[in-house]
Enzyme design. Structure first.
Site, PDB file in Angstrom:
ATOM      1  CG  ASP A   1      -9.125  -1.512  -3.046  1.00 33.35           C
ATOM      2  OD1 ASP A   1      -8.702  -0.482  -2.499  1.00 33.35           O
ATOM      3  OD2 ASP A   1      -8.752  -2.663  -2.727  1.00 33.35           O
TER       4      ASP A   1
ATOM      5  CB  THR B   1      -1.334  -7.804   8.268  1.00 34.31           C
ATOM      6  OG1 THR B   1      -2.591  -8.471   8.190  1.00 34.31           O
ATOM      7  CG2 THR B   1      -0.297  -8.733   8.847  1.00 34.31           C
TER       8      THR B   1
ATOM      9  CB  CYS C   1     -17.849 -30.191  37.561  1.00 34.72           C
ATOM     10  SG  CYS C   1     -18.209 -28.446  37.845  1.00 34.72           S
TER      11      CYS C   1
ATOM     12  CB  VAL D   1      -0.402 -12.025   6.037  1.00 34.35           C
ATOM     13  CG1 VAL D   1       0.484 -10.831   5.647  1.00 34.35           C
ATOM     14  CG2 VAL D   1      -1.734 -11.932   5.303  1.00 34.35           C
ATOM     15  CB  SER D   2       2.357 -12.293   9.986  1.00 36.98           C
ATOM     16  OG  SER D   2       1.231 -12.810  10.656  1.00 36.98           O
TER      17      SER D   2
ATOM     18  N   GLY E   1      -5.420 -13.509  10.399  1.00 39.71           N
ATOM     19  CA  GLY E   1      -4.935 -14.144  11.614  1.00 39.71           C
ATOM     20  C   GLY E   1      -4.778 -15.644  11.513  1.00 39.71           C
TER      21      GLY E   1
ATOM     22  CG  ASP F   1      -5.838  -0.846  -4.471  1.00 39.65           C
ATOM     23  OD1 ASP F   1      -6.792  -0.600  -5.233  1.00 39.65           O
ATOM     24  OD2 ASP F   1      -5.300   0.026  -3.772  1.00 39.65           O
TER      25      ASP F   1
ATOM     26  CE  LYS G   1      -4.121  -2.004   0.453  1.00 40.52           C
ATOM     27  NZ  LYS G   1      -5.202  -1.865  -0.519  1.00 40.52           N
TER      28      LYS G   1
END
Length: 523
Positions: A91, A138, A438, A198-199, A172, A72, A43
C-alpha cells in the site's frame, strides 16, 4: 486519542467469512462486548459504498469510544474522520500517508520481518501489525507464516530502536490460541500490546459472545501457566535437598500420569509410574483428555509413532491439559528424522504449551530451528558440539519457550532459561533397552504434577530419581545385562520412593549435578 490495542477487530466482508449477515450489526455486537479497536477492511467495494459503511461503523465506534481504523484507503479515512489508517507492504508508504493525514490519525503498518518493522518505525508508524502468525483463509498474499517464534524475534529486534511503538499480532488467532500467542511471543523486554482477530468474530454464529470470550481470554492469565516461582536457594546442594520432598509427595499424592506414547513402551511406562508412586493411564485418544485433565495429573506427549490421527490426538490432549492448568511434557522423538515429524513438531509447538520439553541434541536442534539437522531414526547421532554448546542450546530454547528444557545424553542438561545444570548420573544400560527416554518423561511428568511452584526442581527431582535408580540397578549382582537390568531398575525406583517416604534422602548423596554458568540470553 490514546488507543488500547488489546483486542483489535479486523473486518472481512467476503461471503466466505461474513456470510449473509450485516457487517455493521456484527461490529456493533462485538464492540458492545469488549473489542477495543476496529479496522474496516474491504478490498472489493466501490469507494462510495466503502464511505457509507465506514460512516456507519464510525457512528458505532464513537458511541463506545472505540477507535476506527481504515485499511489501506487514506481517502476513505479522511472522508469519515477515522482515527487512523492501516497500511500493508504493497500500500501507500507511511511517510506519504503522514504527509496526507498529518498527526491527527494513527498510522499502522503490517510487517512480517524485522527489516520491515524497522523501516516502518523509522518511517513514523504509530503501531505495527505483526503477521501472519498462523495460516489463514482471509488473506491470499501471505508471504510467510511467522508462528510465535517469528513474532518474538521481531519484538525482540525492535527493542533496540530509539522509538518503541505498540504491536499487534494478526493471522489465524482465535479463542483456542490467543493466550498461547500472547504468552509464547513475549520477550524479556517487550510483549505484544494486543492481538487482532478476524474470522473468530466476523464468522462466529454469535459475534457478541465470541467477542466477550476473546476479551476474557486476552485479559486473564492463561490457565496453562503456573509461572516458575522458585524459592530462593543458596546453591546446588540446597536445591538437591529439596528433591527428596518432591519424591515423597509422589508417594502421598499418587498423581495421575497420562501417557500418549508408543504401544511398545506402554507396559514399561505403566510399571515405572507405579513404582515411583504415580497412577498411570495409557490413553491415546485425545477425546478422553478433558476428563482426565480435570483429575489434576500430568500428560506426557511422546511423538514416537506419528500419524495424522496421532497428531490431532496429541494436540487435543495437550490443549485439554493447558485449559485445566495441568502440566504437559513433550518428547519430540525423532523430530529431525522425516519431514512428517518436522511438520508435526511445528504444529505441536504452535498449538500447545509444554511446561517441559525433553529430547536429545538433534531433536532439540530441530525445535530451535536448525533445519539442516537430520536424524537417523530416533538416535541423536554423533555430536560435534562442546559441553558448553549443548548447555547453551538447552538454555536458549528454555528462555525462548518460557519453560523447562532437558537435553538427554551421556551428560544431561537442564535449564529454565536462567538456571542451567549438568547432570552426570545414569547407566549405559539405559541406552540398551527400549523406552528408557519415554519412561524418563513419565517420571518427570509425575514430579511436575506434585511440584508446581518450581518446575526446574520438579524436573531435576525426576531425573535424579530415575538415573540414580539406574546406577544402583546396574551395580546389583543379579544384573547380568539389559534383560535383567529392567526388573532391577524398577525395584530400585521403588526403593528410592520408599526411602523418600521415610524422610531418608541418602540416595541423593549419589547425585552428580553441576551448575553451568552461562550468560542469560533471550536466544
Amino acid at each position: 486519542m490514546e488507543i488500547d490495542y488489546s483486542l483489535y477487530l479486523v473486518t472481512d466482508s467476503t461471503p466466505a467469512i461474513l456470510g449473509k449477515r450485516n457487517l455493521v450489526d456484527v461490529v456493533r455486537a462485538a464492540v458492545e462486548r469488549g473489542i477495543t479497536v476496529v479496522q474496516y477492511r474491504d478490498k472489493y467495494s466501490d469507494t462510495g459504498d466503502l464511505i457509507k459503511t465506514a460512516q456507519s461503523l464510525r457512528t458505532i465506534c464513537k458511541r463506545h469510544a472505540v477507535p476506527l481504523i481504515i485499511n489501506d484507503r487514506v481517502d476513505v479515512a479522511l472522508a469519515v474522520d477515522a482515527d487512523g489508517v492501516h497500511l500493508g507492504q504493497t500500500d501507500m508508504d507511511a511517510i506519504t500517508a503522514r504527509e496526507i493525514v498529518g498527526h491527527k490519525m494513527a498510522i499502522g503498518v503490517t510487517v512480517s520481518s524485522l527489516a520491515e518493522a524497522v523501516t516502518a518505525v523509522e518511517a513514523g508508524a504509530d503501531y505495527l501489525g505483526i503477521g501472519t502468525v498462523y495460516a489463514t483463509p482471509t488473506k491470499d498474499d501471505t508471504k510467510a507464516i511467522l508462528g510465535t517464534t517469528g513474532v518474538r524475534d521481531i519484538l525482540d529486534g525492535i527493542t533496540s530502536l530509539e522509538r518503541i511503538i505498540p504491536t499487534v499480532a494478526i493471522g489465524g488467532i482465535n479463542a483456542k490460541n490467543i493466550q498461547r500467542v500472547m504468552f509464547k511471543s513475549q520477550t524479556r523486554r517487550k510483549r505484544l500490546d494486543g492481538v487482532a482477530v478476524v474470522s473468530a468474530i466476523i464468522a462466529a454464529d454469535d459475534p457478541r459472545a465470541a467477542a466477550q470470550e476473546l476479551r476474557r481470554l486476552a485479559t486473564e492469565s492463561p490457565g496453562f501457566i503456573n509461572e516458575n516461582r522458585p524459592n530462593p536457594v543458596k546453591g546446588t546442594d540446597d536445591l538437591l535437598r529439596r528433591a527428596n520432598a518432591v519424591i515423597r509427595d509422589l508417594g502421598t499424592k499418587h498423581p495421575l500420569c497420562h501417557n500418549i506414547t508408543n504401544l511398545v513402551v506402554q507396559n514399561f511406562a505403566a510399571n515405572v509410574a507405579l513404582s515411583i508412586g504415580s497412577s498411570p493411564i495409557m490413553a491415546n485418544n485425545g477425546d478422553e483428555a478433558p476428563e482426565l485433565a480435570a483429575l489434576g495429573g500430568a500428560l506426557v506427549v511422546n511423538m514416537g509413532s506419528v500419524t495424522s490421527d496421532s497428531t490431532s490426538n496429541y494436540i487435543r490432549a495437550a490443549q485439554a491439559y493447558n485449559d485445566c492448568g495441568q502440566p504437559v511434557l513433550f518428547d519430540p522423538v525423532g523430530a529431525g528424522a522425516t519431514q512428517l515429524r518436522r511438520e508435526t513438531v511445528k504444529r505441536l509447538m504452535a498449538d500447545c504449551y509444554f511446561e517441559v520439553i525433553k529430547g536429545n541434541e538433534s531433536e532439540l536442534s530441530v525445535l530451535w530451528g536448525e533445519t539442516s539437522t537430520q536424524q537417523k531414526g530416533v538416535d541423536s547421532g554423533n555430536s560435534t558440539s562442546s559441553d558448553l554448546d549443548k548447555a547453551a542450546l538447552t538454555m536458549k530454547l528454555a528462555a525462548r519457550e518460557r519453560n523447562i528444557v532437558v537435553m538427554t545424553g551421556k551428560t544431561d542438561y537442564l535449564s529454565d532459561g536462567t538456571r542451567t545444570y549438568a547432570i552426570k548420573n545414569g547407566s549405559e544400560y539405559l541406552g540398551r533397552i527400549t523406552g528408557s527416554g519415554c519412561t524418563l518423561g513419565t517420571t518427570v511428568a509425575a514430579c511436575l504434577a506434585v511440584s508446581r511452584e518450581d518446575k526446574l526442581l520438579a524436573t531435576l527431582s525426576g531425573i535424579l530419581m530415575y538415573e540414580i535408580a539406574a546406577e544402583q540397578a546396574s551395580l546389583r549382582e543379579d544384573v547380568k545385562g539389559p534383560g535383567t537390568f529392567v526388573p532391577a531398575f524398577i525395584d530400585e525406583l521403588a526403593n528410592i520412593a520408599t526411602l523418600a517416604q521415610k524422610l531418608d534422602d541418602s540416595w541423593l548423596d549419589k547425585a552428580k549435578v553441576e551448575r553451568i554458568g552461562i550468560r542469560e540470553t533471550d536466544g
